[in-house]
Structures are given as structure tokens and as C-alpha cells.
Design a protein around this motif. Structure first.
Motif, PDB file in Angstrom:
ATOM      1  N   UNK A 132      -6.463  -0.825   3.678  1.00 52.66           N
ATOM      2  CA  UNK A 132      -7.335   0.114   4.166  1.00 52.66           C
ATOM      3  C   UNK A 132      -7.061   1.711   4.162  1.00 52.66           C
ATOM      4  N   UNK A 133      -5.753   2.019   4.482  1.00 55.35           N
ATOM      5  CA  UNK A 133      -5.502   3.363   4.752  1.00 55.35           C
ATOM      6  C   UNK A 133      -4.166   3.397   4.418  1.00 55.35           C
ATOM      7  N   UNK A 134      -3.485   4.367   3.507  1.00 49.28           N
ATOM      8  CA  UNK A 134      -2.025   4.518   3.133  1.00 49.28           C
ATOM      9  C   UNK A 134      -1.545   5.489   4.073  1.00 49.28           C
ATOM     10  N   UNK A 135      -0.746   4.850   5.121  1.00 45.39           N
ATOM     11  CA  UNK A 135       0.003   5.692   6.106  1.00 45.39           C
ATOM     12  C   UNK A 135       1.229   6.145   5.472  1.00 45.39           C
ATOM     13  N   UNK A 180     -13.638  -1.111  13.223  1.00 46.37           N
ATOM     14  CA  UNK A 180     -12.401  -0.459  13.111  1.00 46.37           C
ATOM     15  C   UNK A 180     -11.471  -1.048  14.221  1.00 46.37           C
ATOM     16  N   UNK A 181     -10.055  -1.262  13.536  1.00 47.76           N
ATOM     17  CA  UNK A 181      -9.164  -1.658  14.565  1.00 47.76           C
ATOM     18  C   UNK A 181      -7.876  -0.442  14.554  1.00 47.76           C
ATOM     19  N   UNK A 182      -7.715   0.120  15.562  1.00 43.69           N
ATOM     20  CA  UNK A 182      -6.869   1.160  15.378  1.00 43.69           C
ATOM     21  C   UNK A 182      -5.417   0.781  15.706  1.00 43.69           C
ATOM     22  N   UNK A 183      -4.570   1.218  14.908  1.00 43.90           N
ATOM     23  CA  UNK A 183      -3.081   1.148  15.160  1.00 43.90           C
ATOM     24  C   UNK A 183      -2.311   2.072  15.641  1.00 43.90           C
ATOM     25  N   UNK A 222       2.164   4.040  -4.512  1.00 47.01           N
ATOM     26  CA  UNK A 222       0.519   4.399  -4.727  1.00 47.01           C
ATOM     27  C   UNK A 222      -0.237   3.707  -5.696  1.00 47.01           C
ATOM     28  N   UNK A 253      -2.285   2.488  10.447  1.00 47.52           N
ATOM     29  CA  UNK A 253      -2.952   3.660  11.143  1.00 47.52           C
ATOM     30  C   UNK A 253      -4.286   2.885  11.700  1.00 47.52           C
ATOM     31  N   UNK A 286      -0.312   4.158  14.045  1.00 45.76           N
ATOM     32  CA  UNK A 286      -0.053   5.365  13.365  1.00 45.76           C
ATOM     33  C   UNK A 286       1.263   5.485  12.885  1.00 45.76           C
ATOM     34  N   UNK A 287       1.388   6.585  12.072  1.00 45.70           N
ATOM     35  CA  UNK A 287       2.548   6.572  11.134  1.00 45.70           C
ATOM     36  C   UNK A 287       4.093   6.587  11.957  1.00 45.70           C
TER      37      UNK A 287
END
Lengths: 330, 266
Positions: free
Chosen positions: B159-162, B124-127, B167, B116, B129-130
Motif C-alpha cells: 500500500x505504501x513503500x516505506x 486506514x491503519x497507521x503503523x 521497486x 507506514x 513508520x520508517x
């Protein structure tokens, strides 16, 4: 009941220009059909760009080239989706740039969660459960905005608050199995969906062939649906094979006849995608705002009709080659 | 160093990934190297594998070489071309999928995946997504990830758990409401990692030919443990390599890396 100006069984065939001006308004929530390089509603999105209808919220599962062109034209305020990319051809560069620049709001979901939102919308219920999103930051983003005492990190052992964010999921306990967290996603009902399909009749019965992604749920959830089609077929043909109707006319507001209306993406059984032109758009999108506007000027704003774009971007021979490439596969 | 073996590291990654596909598995797969691995398995040791592609495609006989889940080549001779809800809902969430192939920009110690957003001092670098990634990680019994082994791709924590792996560690999936019946395998150009059944953390299960544990750790943002009996990834059988090259990706759409496993690494 929404107000209607025309009976549902009226003939709905019109030009793209008329369909878009009647059903897509500034600020509309637009449901986007297609996926990646398959059956994107390129002709209808071009018409929105041509008419410069802005402040749009674009929603879908995978959003691809048509969403990216709308963003590149500066017409999108917000997207709600599961992904933005063109797979092998790279990401959706205008979308990515706009998010990174802070000029585009984005609400992230998984693909199943988006379909589930449309499913709630089409069923006429306010929300629908899913077991996706649990434990992930797709959910935590939602919990951050929840009022105190609401949806907590304790897997939602308390009741949901009265007013969660209208576009974000909440977690509850399964009422039949306390202690089992379940995600609820809110119904999503686009103001208008734009979808390119293989066949339709004049009153709006739609036949989608091949994969249908999230489109059936999204179309039935929408207040209006504008389809463009490869072929207009007689109502008798629909009635001869009613089991093949993907979405009946009841849900559809406008039918635009536009062969190659998904070019440069593919339409199953009709033509393959054109990797050369997809790459040409991607090169412009990657190049930045100036290159995108130049692309849109040449391929949309300087083209009075979509057929002019087809001639300019592909030409008859190329289109016929794409037809043959598909026929060889199916 | 072994003699030049005549196959690239990338080919061995695909072949090793294919080995983790069991005959009869229902496999959820996107395009790229995962689809090559699933198709290779189908054409070699796992003829009864059922491929499911998220655009709505069920049990195709994939033609070389699709570049998208909406590419007609991925639909060839399928038993059903349906909807996203049918495959992500009625097969995946319903619990009928055995193995999911997943990619991502980051994968952390506990196998959590980020597709993500990357945060860095520069911004930030945007990816993308899910996509269906979160759905796969939520509902598959086993996950298989194929990725290049670079330190930035293997942080201590995403950085973000998509897409959820384990966990925070043991018991965390169950606490979140996910099934704990879950395993993850990561095939890289340096090693095969798998989750430690006790700690849930990724550990080194196999090494690519000529690669040491230290070399893997040098390219990993956390310190992976080493599984008992760690061994070298077996070289490809010549006939399997032949199927990969001649039938699965003959135009080398994805198999583009020429680096031989015997060549010095970077």
C-alpha cells in the motif's frame, strides 16, 4: 540574531514549571529527546501537560511515550518524525488513533533523514543532502506537492522549483555528476528542545552518557534547549573533563534538576526502565481517550510536582531496584 | 511427517536467519527475532560479526534479552555508544554495512516493505513508520527479513513503500538513484524466499520442514516462482539450538511460540 534576555553564561537552573512556561509557547515546534524506552524527557513533557500548552508541533527521530502523552492530552497538532512506537511495548496508541481519526497531521521521514534535517539546522545551512528516501513513498509524498515542472518522477532532472513545501524533501541532480539523483532535506530548527540528560552544570554544559541518538544535532539546531538532569555538577568538574561535554552551555537555555526525570524510561548508568509502568501507560493508551485522560489525571494533573508522580507510580523501593538493575549492567 | 524434532518453527526461523549472517559481516539490527539471529550467529559460526544498533551502539556483546534498541542490555561491552548520525550516516549511508535486518507489515513481490500505513475498505491503519528501515533498505548490500507467512503480509504491491526493495523490477533501483548491488532474503515460518537474480521478484528458495510449494503459494498474495534446486531448510544442529535457548533468549522473551515443526499447521 535572536533577541536574548539573559547572557549565555548566566546561571540557568530553574524549576520545570518555570523552564516550560518561559520557553514552551502555544504553537511551538518542540524537539523531543530520547528514544523508545531510553532517556525520554518525561518530567519536562509532564510539565507541558500540566500547563496545558497546546497546538504543538513535535519533532524528533523516534517519538515515544512522551510524545504519546502530549498527544493524549490533546496538545499536539502535528508531528514530524521517523517513527512512533515503543517497540516491544507496542505502538504509540494515542498518536496512531489521532492520525487515523484525522485530528493529527504527520510528516514522515526516515531516521537518517530527520538527523540530516537537524544537521542542516545546527550547521546554519538551509538544507542538506541524503541518499535515503530515494524511490520510496516517503519521497513521493513530497513530489506530489511539488509545483508543475519541478521535481519529477524523472529523478529530478529539472531544477527545483522556487517554493517547495517547507517541510518536505526535494530531489536534484548531483551537480558534479549529472544523472545521479540526490535528496535535499530542509533544515529543521525547533523553537525549543526538551532533553533529559545525566549531568549538567548550572550554566548549561551538558554531559550525555551512553547512546545519544539524534539529540546532539537537534539540541544545537534549536533556538532554546531545556534539559532536565539527574545530577547538577560544578562547573569545575566540566572544565576538568571538557572532552566529555556533549553540548556546551552556549546552546542551552534552562537546566532543571530532576532525578529519575526519564522514569519509566531508562537513563544509562543511572537506572533501568520500568517495564511494569511502561506497560501500565500502554494499557491506558490502548484503552482509548477516557483511559488516557484518567492516567494523566492521576499521574500528571493531580501531581503538583514530578516527585509526587514518582512516589505514586513507583515509590522509593522500586526506584532503588531500577538503580541496582542498571548498576549491575554497566 | 518426520518424527517430533524437538524444536519450534520459530526457533528454526531464527536459526535459519542466523545462517545468512557471514563471519565478519557488519550487521545493522533492531530488537526482536533479528537480534536473536545476529546474536546467535555471533555466538556460533560468526564470532567476528559486528552488530550495529541504530540508537548509536557499535559492536556490543549483547546480553539477554533486550526489548528495545535503547535497552541497556543491547549496549553491553560495546566499543562505542554514539549517535544515530554516526551509525545511520557514517556507517550505513557511507556503505560500510553488509547486512540489514528489517521488519514490516507488508512485503511485496519485489521485496518492497511497508511499515507506514495499511489502506483497507474499513479505513486506514497507521503503523510506526520508517524508523531506520528506509535507510537500511537504501544503503545495505543485503537485507534479511524475518516474518510470519500470511497472505495479507505478502501483497502483490505494498500500500505504501516505506523501504525500497527492487521497486518496479530490474533496473528500478538504479533509476531511482539507489545501488543495484542488492539482495533480499525473507525467512518465514513456511519458507525462505529470495530475489530472483533475473526478474528481481521474490521466489521460493527453501521450504520449512513438511511445507509444500502449494502451501506457500496459498499464503502469498502473488505467485512466487521456485528457485532451481529448492530444498528443505536444514534442521538445527543440537549445539546451535542449545546456544539459542540457553544463552541468546533464556527467558524466552521472544521465543514464545510452542508450535513444533512437526505439528499440524493451524
Amino acid at each position: 540574531m535572536q533577541p536574548r534576555t539573559t547572557p549565555r553564561q548566566a546561571e540557568k537552573v530553574m524549576t520545570a514549571a518555570e523552564a516550560v512556561s518561559r520557553f514552551v509557547r502555544p504553537g511551538s515546534t518542540v524537539g523531543m529527546g530520547g528514544q523508545n524506552i531510553g532517556r525520554c524527557p518525561v518530567a519536562l513533557a509532564h510539565e507541558i501537560i500540566r500547563q496545558r500548552i497546546g497546538e504543538l508541533t513535535v519533532v524528533g527521530c523516534n517519538l515515544s511515550i512522551s510524545m504519546d502523552q502530549l498527544v493524549g492530552a490533546g496538545l499536539v497538532r502535528r508531528t514530524i518524525c521517523g517513527s512512533g512506537n515503543l517497540e516491544r511495548f507496542g505502538t504509540t496508541f494515542c498518536w496512531r488513533r489521532a492520525i487515523e481519526d484525522g485530528t493529527l497531521e504527520v510528516e514522515d521521514y526516515s531516521h537518517l533523514a530527520m538527523v540530516t534535517r537537524f544537521l542542516a539546522g545546527e550547521m546554519g545551512v538551509p538544507f542538506m543532502p541524503t541518499r535515503s528516501l530515494l524511490g520510496s513513498d516517503l519521497l513521493r509524498a513530497a513530489e506530489k506537492v511539488a509545483p508543475a515542472g519541478g521535481l519529477g518522477g524523472t529523478a529530478g532532472r529539472t531544477a527545483p522549483p522556487t517554493t517547495p513545501h517547507p517541510d518536505r524533501p526535494v530531489v536534484i541532480d548531483n551537480p558534479w555528476n549529472p544523472g545521479e539523483p540526490v535528496v535535499l532535506v530542509p533544515a529543521l530548527r525547533p523553537d525549543v528542545s526538551i532533553v533529559h540528560v545525566q549531568r549538567a552544570d548550572a550554566v548549561g554544559n551538558v554531559v550525555i552518557e551512553g547512546f545519544a541518538t539524534h539529540e546532539p544535532e537537534m539540541m544545537r539546531a534549536s533556538r532554546h534547549v531545556v534539559v532536565s538532569c539527574e545530577e547538577l555538577v560544578p562547573n569545575d568538574e566540566i572544565r576538568a573533563h571538557p572532552e566529555q561535554t556533549t553540548v556546551p552551555f552556549v546552546h542551552v537555555s534552562a537546566v532543571v534538576v530532576q532525578p529519575f526525570g526519564a522514569y519509566p524510561t531508562s537513563t544509562y548508568r543511572y537506572y533501568d526502565y520500568d517495564p511494569v509502568h511502561v506497560a501500565a501507560y500502554q494499557a491506558a493508551a490502548r484503552g482509548g481517550a477516557g483511559a488516557v485522560r484518567e492516567y494523566l489525571r492521576a499521574h500528571v494533573w493531580q501531581c503538583a510536582r514530578f516527585d509526587d508522580y514518582l512516589q505514586r507510580a513507583a515509590g522509593r523501593e522500586r526506584l532503588e531496584a531500577l538503580r541496582r538493575a542498571m548498576q549491575e549492567m554497566v | 511427517m518426520p518424527a517430533p524434532p524437538g524444536y519450534s518453527r520459530q526457533e528454526l526461523m531464527v536459526i535459519e536467519a542466523a545462517r545468512h549472517v557471514r563471519d565478519g559481516d557488519v550487521v545493522f539490527v533492531g530488537t526482536g527475532l533479528p537480534l536473536l539471529a545476529a546474536t546467535l550467529a555471533q555466538r556460533t559460526h560468526a564470532p567476528n560479526v559486528v552488530c550495529v544498533i541504530e540508537s548509536g551502539v557499535i559492536a556490543p556483546r549483547v546480553r539477554p534479552t533486550p526489548v528495545s534498541v535503547s535497552d541497556p542490555k543491547v549496549m553491553y561491552r560495546a566499543v562505542r555508544l554514539g549517535t544515530l548520525r554516526e551509525v545511520l550516516g557514517c556507517l550505513l549511508q557511507r556503505g560500510l554495512v553488509d547486512l540489514g535486518f528489517l521488519g514490516g507489515a507488508q512485503i511485496d513481490r519485489y521485496g518492497n516493505i511497508n511499515s507506514t500505513v495499511i489502506h483497507s475498505p474499513g479505513g486506514m491503519k497507521r503503523l510506526p513508520g520508517s524508523g531506520g528501515g528506509n535507510d537500511m533498505a537504501s544503503h545495505c548490500r543485503r537485507l534479511l527479513v524475518i516474518t510470519r507467512h500470511e497472505r495479507r503480509r505478502f501483497p502483490e504491491r505494498c500500500d505504501y513503500i516505506t523501504s525500497p526493495g527492487f521497486l518496479d523490477g530490474p533496473g528500478a533501483r538504479e533509476r531511482a538513484g539507489l545501488s543495484g548491488d542488492f539482495g533480499i532474503t525473507v525467512v518465514t515460518d513456511l519458507a525462505v524466499l529470495e530475489n530472483d537474480p533475473e526478474t528481481c521478484a521474490l521466489r521460493i528458495a527453501q521450504l520449512m520442514p513438511g511445507i509444500t510449494v502449494d502451501a506457500v503459494r496459498a499464503q502469498t498474495g502473488f505467485a512466487p516462482g521456485v528457485a532451481p534446486g529448492v530444498r528443505e531448510v536444514a534442521p538445527p544442529a543440537p549445539e546451535v539450538l542449545g546456544v539459542l535457548r540457553d544463552e541468546v533468549d533464556p527467558d524466552r522473551v521472544y521465543l514464545r511460540e510452542d508450535e513444533s515443526v512437526s505439528a499440524a499447521r493451524r
